[in-house]
Design an enzyme around this catalytic site. Structure first.
Site, PDB file in Angstrom:
ATOM      1  N   HIS A   1      -0.015 -83.812 -36.284  1.00 46.01           N
ATOM      2  CA  HIS A   1       0.796 -84.197 -35.120  1.00 46.01           C
ATOM      3  C   HIS A   1       2.140 -84.793 -35.510  1.00 46.01           C
ATOM      4  O   HIS A   1       2.465 -85.940 -35.189  1.00 46.01           O
ATOM      5  CB  HIS A   1       0.025 -85.157 -34.210  1.00 46.01           C
ATOM      6  CG  HIS A   1       0.515 -85.112 -32.789  1.00 46.01           C
ATOM      7  ND1 HIS A   1       1.389 -86.042 -32.291  1.00 46.01           N
ATOM      8  CD2 HIS A   1       0.286 -84.241 -31.789  1.00 46.01           C
ATOM      9  CE1 HIS A   1       1.666 -85.753 -31.031  1.00 46.01           C
ATOM     10  NE2 HIS A   1       1.000 -84.656 -30.710  1.00 46.01           N
TER      11      HIS A   1
ATOM     12  N   GLU B   1       7.626 -76.062 -29.270  1.00 51.26           N
ATOM     13  CA  GLU B   1       6.326 -76.395 -29.857  1.00 51.26           C
ATOM     14  C   GLU B   1       5.192 -75.683 -29.136  1.00 51.26           C
ATOM     15  O   GLU B   1       5.283 -75.394 -27.941  1.00 51.26           O
ATOM     16  CB  GLU B   1       6.089 -77.898 -29.848  1.00 51.26           C
ATOM     17  CG  GLU B   1       5.944 -78.510 -28.474  1.00 51.26           C
ATOM     18  CD  GLU B   1       5.607 -79.988 -28.552  1.00 51.26           C
ATOM     19  OE1 GLU B   1       4.590 -80.342 -29.169  1.00 51.26           O
ATOM     20  OE2 GLU B   1       6.379 -80.773 -27.978  1.00 51.26           O
TER      21      GLU B   1
END
Length: 162
Positions: free
Chosen positions: A153, A116
């Site tokens: 998110h 990520e």
């Protein structure tokens, strides 16, 4: 208390702590199932499923690819360039770290497959909710096989084709 009672009490408390910790680890390693939910534009986006996770030994459902990204903020291009060039990253200590796919929204892959990266979100408190998730990148600075973007998110993803 009688002699030896403290030892038994400590043993029982220690065993309970170990069992609770093992249960938490097992639950975090067990991903949920994806579901497609319509967005305001009517296009499906991979989101969390309300289906409970079972521990029965059945084959997990096929996790299909999230939909293709249609409109992306300009800052995604900067994050893609950072991934391809191995930096500079917005959060050098965190970017490039393993993404666990605990939400189960991306195709199931072995642990360590996904990484990520932070995508700048102007006007929001840093680091904000935007992330780029890559897959199949054997080491930092190499071209990933898979690219995904989330603006919320990890609540939903779209597939990026840079």
């Amino acid at each position: 208390m009688r002699p030896g009672s403290w030892q038994r009490l400590l043993l029982v408390v220690g065993l309970v702590v170990v069992l609770v910790f093992a249960g938490i680890q097992w639950r975090q390693a067990d991903g949920g199932e994806p579901a497609a939910a319509p967005t305001a534009s009517g296009s499906p986006v991979a989101t969390r499923s309300a289906t409970p996770v079972t521990s029965s030994p059945v084959t997990p459902p096929d996790r299909s690819e999230p939909p293709a990204c249609s409109r992306l903020p300009a800052e995604v291009s900067d994050a893609v360039a950072a991934v391809r060039n191995d930096g500079p990253y917005l959060r050098p200590r965190d970017d490039g770290g393993t993404f666990g796919n605990r939400e189960g929204l991306l195709p199931a892959k072995p642990r360590g497959y996904y990484r990520e990266y932070t995508v700048l979100a102007p006007g929001q408190k840093f680091p904000g909710p935007r992330r780029l998730v890559t897959g199949g990148q054997p080491r930092l600075g190499t071209e990933p096989v898979d690219w995904f973007y989330t603006s919320d998110h990890y609540e939903s993803f779209c597939q990026l084709r840079p």
